[in-house]
Structures are given as C-alpha cells and as structure tokens.
Design a protein around this motif. Structure first.
Motif, PDB file in Angstrom:
ATOM      1  N   ASN A 486     -38.108 -18.050  61.680  1.00  0.00           N
ATOM      2  CA  ASN A 486     -37.526 -19.343  61.305  1.00  0.00           C
ATOM      3  C   ASN A 486     -36.017 -19.273  61.052  1.00  0.00           C
ATOM      4  O   ASN A 486     -35.358 -20.302  60.916  1.00  0.00           O
ATOM      5  N   SER A 524     -33.423 -19.380  49.012  1.00  0.00           N
ATOM      6  CA  SER A 524     -33.400 -20.846  49.051  1.00  0.00           C
ATOM      7  C   SER A 524     -34.404 -21.398  50.055  1.00  0.00           C
ATOM      8  O   SER A 524     -34.893 -22.519  49.934  1.00  0.00           O
ATOM      9  N   ASN A 525     -34.672 -20.584  51.105  1.00  0.00           N
ATOM     10  CA  ASN A 525     -35.690 -20.933  52.107  1.00  0.00           C
ATOM     11  C   ASN A 525     -35.416 -22.305  52.756  1.00  0.00           C
ATOM     12  O   ASN A 525     -36.323 -23.070  53.019  1.00  0.00           O
ATOM     13  N   SER A 526     -34.112 -22.595  52.960  1.00  0.00           N
ATOM     14  CA  SER A 526     -33.763 -23.880  53.560  1.00  0.00           C
ATOM     15  C   SER A 526     -32.815 -23.727  54.737  1.00  0.00           C
ATOM     16  O   SER A 526     -32.221 -24.692  55.193  1.00  0.00           O
ATOM     17  N   SER A 527     -32.630 -22.478  55.208  1.00  0.00           N
ATOM     18  CA  SER A 527     -31.711 -22.225  56.319  1.00  0.00           C
ATOM     19  C   SER A 527     -32.492 -21.788  57.549  1.00  0.00           C
ATOM     20  O   SER A 527     -33.478 -21.046  57.445  1.00  0.00           O
ATOM     21  N   SER A 528     -32.011 -22.250  58.682  1.00  0.00           N
ATOM     22  CA  SER A 528     -32.603 -21.819  59.957  1.00  0.00           C
ATOM     23  C   SER A 528     -31.585 -21.113  60.847  1.00  0.00           C
ATOM     24  O   SER A 528     -31.952 -20.469  61.820  1.00  0.00           O
ATOM     25  N   ASN A 548     -26.888 -23.203  57.420  1.00  0.00           N
ATOM     26  CA  ASN A 548     -27.174 -24.649  57.401  1.00  0.00           C
ATOM     27  C   ASN A 548     -28.142 -25.035  56.282  1.00  0.00           C
ATOM     28  O   ASN A 548     -29.072 -25.810  56.476  1.00  0.00           O
ATOM     29  N   SER A 549     -27.889 -24.448  55.086  1.00  0.00           N
ATOM     30  CA  SER A 549     -28.713 -24.792  53.922  1.00  0.00           C
ATOM     31  C   SER A 549     -28.594 -26.283  53.633  1.00  0.00           C
ATOM     32  O   SER A 549     -27.510 -26.866  53.709  1.00  0.00           O
ATOM     33  N   ASN A 550     -29.701 -26.893  53.252  1.00  0.00           N
ATOM     34  CA  ASN A 550     -29.660 -28.317  52.914  1.00  0.00           C
ATOM     35  C   ASN A 550     -30.144 -28.587  51.498  1.00  0.00           C
ATOM     36  O   ASN A 550     -30.211 -29.724  51.063  1.00  0.00           O
ATOM     37  N   GLU A 551     -30.465 -27.505  50.760  1.00  0.00           N
ATOM     38  CA  GLU A 551     -30.951 -27.690  49.393  1.00  0.00           C
ATOM     39  C   GLU A 551     -29.922 -27.255  48.359  1.00  0.00           C
ATOM     40  O   GLU A 551     -30.086 -27.512  47.180  1.00  0.00           O
ATOM     41  N   ASN A 556     -26.094 -26.937  41.881  1.00  0.00           N
ATOM     42  CA  ASN A 556     -27.238 -26.035  41.888  1.00  0.00           C
ATOM     43  C   ASN A 556     -26.893 -24.715  41.213  1.00  0.00           C
ATOM     44  O   ASN A 556     -25.866 -24.102  41.501  1.00  0.00           O
ATOM     45  N   GLY A 586     -23.907 -27.679  55.469  1.00  0.00           N
ATOM     46  CA  GLY A 586     -24.453 -26.426  54.989  1.00  0.00           C
ATOM     47  C   GLY A 586     -23.501 -25.682  54.070  1.00  0.00           C
ATOM     48  O   GLY A 586     -22.528 -26.242  53.545  1.00  0.00           O
TER      49      GLY A 586
END
Length: 595
Positions: A486, A524-528, A548-551, A556, A586
């Motif tokens: 991913n 963060s588990n929000s980057s692809s 490209n983190s979106n969280e 934060n 991101g």
C-alpha cells in the motif's frame, strides 16, 4: 542524598590537599631561590677591564692586518671575558659584531647568526647606538647572503629606526635600496635613493667614509636606473660620479663594482665594444685586488660575449681559477674551523679568571636546586595524572552505565508499547480458537510474523549504523523495509552524492532522521506514496522528504513529536530544517546539512 554529600566532601578534600601541596612546593622553591641569590651576591667581583682592553687591542691589530683567524681568536677571547649582565656590554657586543663580520667573510653564516643572537639581549645596555646598528646590519647581511631578502629588509629597517645621525641613515637606506635592486624592485630603489643623492651627506665621525658611501649610493642608484630603462643619461651620470669618487682611494676592490656597473649599462644600451672593455677592466681590477670570486665571475662574463679564439683562452683561465678557488676556500674553511674550535677550548681558561671555584660551587648548587624541583614537579605530575586517570575512568564508567540504562529503558518501553497488545491478542487467539483449522493457523502465523517484524524493526532502530562504503546500501535497505503493497517509496539522487566525503556522525544522524520520518509515516497509516530526494548544493547535502499523509495536521501531536525529534537531531550537526506548514497535499519537509 548521603552518597552525594560524601562525593562532594571527597572532592573538596582532594582539592584542599592539592592546594596544600602546591603551597609547600612554592615555599620550598622560594627558600632555595633566596639562598641561591644570596650566594650569587657573596661572589667576589674581579676587575677584568685591563685584561679585556689588552685582548681587544690585539684583536683589532690582527683584524686591521687582515689576519682574520688570529683576530677571531682574540675577539672570541674578549667576549668570553665579559659579563654583559653586569658590565662590559660595549666590549661584548662589539667583539661579537667583529666575529660576525669575519665569519661572513668565510661564508659561515650559521655561526654568524648564532653569535648575533647572543648579542641581541644586550644591545640596550651598550653606551652607543652604533653597536645595535652594526648588529642589525650584520644580521641583514647574513639573510641577504643566504637569499632571504625579506628578512634582510626587516633588519635593515630595525637598524634604520635605531640610527640617529643623517649619515648612518643614508648609508642604511642605500643598503635597503640595494636589496630592492636584487629583488628587481627598481622603482622602490629609485624612490629611496634619488632624494638623498641630491645632497652630500658627511660622516662627521670618520670623514674619510663620506665619499666611499656616496660612491656606493650612486652605484646603487645607477643599477636602479638600468633596471628601469628609459633613464640612460641619469644612469651614466651616476656611474661617472661614482667612479670619480672611487679613483682617489686607489682601491681596486671598489673599482670592481664601478666597472661592472658600466658593463651592465652597456649590456642594457647595446654597445658591444664598451661592454667588453668594461668587463675586462672589472676583471683586471679583481685580479689586482686578488678577489678570486669576482675574478671568476668576470671571466664568466667575458666567456659569454667573446669570440671563439679568445673564449678558449678565457676558459682555460676560468677552469684553473675556479679549481684553485675551491681548494683555497676549502683549506681556509678547515683552518678557520680549527680557530673556532681552539677559541672554544679557551673558554675554560677565561672562566678560571672569574673565580673558578666559586662558579663551580654555584653551578653545583643550581644543579641540586634543579634536581630537587624536578623531583617535586615529577611527583606532583604523577599524582595529578593518576588522579585524573582515576576520575576520568570512574566518570566514563558511570556515564556509560547511565547511557546503557537509559537505552535499555527506552527499548523496554518501546517493546511494551508496540508489542504488548499484539502478544496479548495472540495468546487469547491461541486459547479461544482451534489451531487445527487452516484459516486460524494462517491468522496465527500472520500475527506471529507481525510481532517478529516489529521486534526486528526495534532491533534495527537501535543497532549500529554502517558508515563505510556500504552505507548507501544499508540506507536504501532500511528505507525499503517501510515499503509495502500500500506504500510506494521513490528515491532519487542517492547514487550521485559523495558519501565518502560526509562525516560519519552526520551519516548516522541522517540515517536516524529518515528512519524517524518513515516510522511515523507508517504509524499514521495514511500515506500511499513517499518521495525522498537528495541533492548536493553549494557543499551542502539537501534532503527533500514528501508523503501524501491526509491525517496529519499542524494540531496533531504525532506531527509535533515527528518534527521535534527531527529538529533535535538536525541541530546536533548544525543543519537547518524547513517545514511546509501550508501544504494541502500531504507532509513536506526539507533539511540541509553541511558536507
């Protein structure tokens, strides 16, 4: 608390003991020094003025007669009789100056410099400025003869500052100008000599020196004019006046330079006949003066410009003279070396005239004092060294244990925070589900694999970082571990960076920074997509990191911790960091560190 108090008092006691030891040593040294001073004051003084005067008169007689080996012997004997710290500074410095002049005639510039250095501390104790001027001038000549023109100019200028009379200043300025001529700084030489050549400056102490010094001044000015060019008439006028002043003295040695000046003049302003004529005149003057060195140099000039039939004749003379000069100089040098050796042997006889018994006793007492002080200093040094070794070793062990403890605590906390829930869930899964089931077995294996991966990552985070030629490979391998189905990671520019030029510590910091960024990216588990670009710009390594983190937002806590850790590491290597807080696509960060 009690341990800290004990340590504090122990340190205070050690410092107090060291202070007491230092005070005892200082007191002993003062007592010994006072005793030595008293013994020195009790030594009877012997009036050596008559002995010094007679020895100096003999030295001058031999010097005026050209018997330089004997003159050197008696000048040396004179300076050994003198005690410039107490008296006879004039005789001491004057004798050393004459010795230097003799040594320079024999080409022994090293010994000459040694004698001048002995004279320098007592120049201010002399009754006349002439002693200091002569010492500085001889030192300038010494450097000039050994091709160190800058040092020669330095000492000529010191002589110039010391000189009082106009005549002495003019003579020193002429010598400075001559050095400039040898450096081909003809304009500087001209600027110095032109103003003073317009006046006839008289030597009021020795009037006979007036014309000789003026002749040399005009000769140097002529050389400057010849070197500059476009001063044909002025150069010839100076040469004519210089020769006119020299002729009445009937001094062939001075005429060598005068005729040589004409040779240079007619070489510059092409006139082969007159050039040859004055080369011959200079050669004959050198021959009459029995100046073998100048005679050989002038023969070389004649060889350079004469016809083939005469060249053969001059070449035979040149070869014969050169061989003869080499042998005579070698013989003279050996004989003169014997004179210096004999003069040094005479030192013991002169010291006997200064109350030999008292001097020996004083030397023995001084030796005892030095030995005593040496023993004390060595003992104190050993004590301090042992104390420092013990203190540094203890401190190092304590710091090492503290670092190890902190590292262990950090690893323990990380293992607990990241693996505790996984292990607990895995154990519950084993208890509640049938492991014979293929699906359950697959889930168990995945769970165990996840625990293994996390454990391996923690191990890698705390393992040693390679900084040799394998660094870039290890760095790429570490980055690739964060790549999953991913998450795609793009690297650019890594192979174009001169990693071998980068400091080991900076490599480690860079490794940990990228590891830190990728860890939080994964957490963060929000980057692809992740992009890491490296560039070398103006001897700086610049790294651009983008995902490209979106969280992650500016509020934060993960972002704050992520940036704080990276910033702390960057500061340790004097780097700079730039975070794009306004990015909508991101997480973007760049940092720069000097290569």
């Amino acid at each position: 608390m009690i341990k800290n108090l004990l340590r504090f008092f122990q340190k205070k006691i050690i410092l107090f003991c060291l202070l007491i030891i230092c005070l005892i040593i200082a007191a002993l040294f003062f007592v010994r020094f006072s005793e030595t001073k008293k013994q020195q004051k009790k030594l009877p003084k012997i009036d050596l003025s008559i002995k010094i005067k007679k020895t100096l008169e003999k030295a001058h007689v031999f010097f005026d007669a050209g018997k330089y080996d004997s003159a050197y012997f008696y000048f040396n004997k004179t300076q050994l009789l003198c005690d410039p710290k107490e008296d006879y500074a004039d005789e001491y410095v004057g004798s050393l100056n004459y010795m230097v002049e003799i040594l320079q005639r024999y080409g022994n510039f090293y010994e000459a410099e040694t004698n001048l250095i002995k004279a320098f501390p007592y120049l201010e104790k002399t009754s006349s400025k002439k002693y200091a001027i002569n010492a500085y001038t001889f030192m300038a000549f010494n450097y000039f003869y050994t091709y160190n023109n800058e040092k020669a100019l330095y000492y000529h200028r010191k002589a110039l500052k010391t000189a009082i009379s106009t005549f002495r200043k003019a003579r020193i300025l002429s010598e400075i100008a001559f050095v400039y001529v040898q450096q081909k700084k003809f304009q500087e030489a001209k600027d110095i000599l032109e103003p003073i050549s317009k006046y006839k400056i008289v030597d009021k102490v020795t009037p006979s020196n007036t014309n000789i010094v003026r002749s040399g001044m005009l000769y140097n000015l002529a050389l400057a004019y010849i070197g500059l060019g476009n001063h044909k008439e002025q150069a010839l006028k100076c040469l004519d006046e210089s020769l006119e002043l020299t002729i009445p003295y009937n001094n062939d040695f001075e005429l060598i330079a005068n005729y040589f000046g004409y040779y240079l003049y007619y070489s510059k302003y092409y006139n082969p006949e007159l050039k040859k004529f004055y080369a011959e005149q200079s050669y004959h003057a050198a021959k009459r003066a029995k100046s073998a060195g100048n005679e050989i140099d002038r023969l070389a000039d004649l060889l350079e410009m004469d016809k083939a039939e005469n060249a053969k004749k001059y070449w035979e003379i040149y070869t014969r003279k050169n061989d003869s000069l080499y042998l005579s100089r070698k013989t003279a040098k050996n004989q003169f070396a014997d004179v210096i050796y004999d003069s040094k042997k005479d030192k013991e006889e002169n010291f006997e005239l200064k109350n030999q018994k008292a001097e020996r006793e004083l030397q023995l007492q001084r030796q005892k004092n030095r030995s005593y002080i040496s023993y004390v200093v060595i003992s104190l040094s050993l004590f301090v060294i042992l104390f420092l070794i013990f203190y540094i070793t203890t401190k190092g062990k304590r710091e090492k244990n503290d670092i190890m403890l902190k590292s262990e605590m950090r690893i323990s906390q990380k293992l607990h925070s990241e693996l505790n829930s996984n292990i607990y869930e895995t154990l519950l899964f084993i208890q509640d589900y049938n492991l014979e089931d293929k699906c359950n077995k697959e889930k168990l294996l995945n769970s165990l694999n996840s625990i293994y991966s996390k454990t391996r990552n923690i191990s890698r985070e705390n393992s040693k970082v390679l900084t040799d030629d394998r660094y870039v490979g290890a760095l790429k391998e570490m980055i690739s571990e964060y790549k999953t189905q991913n998450v795609n990671i793009i690297l650019n520019g890594f192979d174009s960076i001169p990693w071998n030029k980068i400091d080991k510590n900076k490599k480690i910091i860079l490794y940990r920074i990228l590891q830190e960024l990728l860890f939080y990216m994964k957490k963060s588990n929000s980057s692809s997509l992740v992009s890491i670009i490296t560039k070398e710009i103006d001897k700086n390594l610049v790294i651009y990191y983008t995902d490209n983190s979106n969280e992650i937002t500016s509020e934060n806590s993960i972002l704050e911790k992520r940036l704080q850790n990276v910033e702390n590491r960057i500061e340790t290597i004097k780097g700079t960091i730039n975070f794009d807080a306004n990015s909508e696509s991101g997480f973007k960060i760049s940092f720069k560190l000097p290569i």
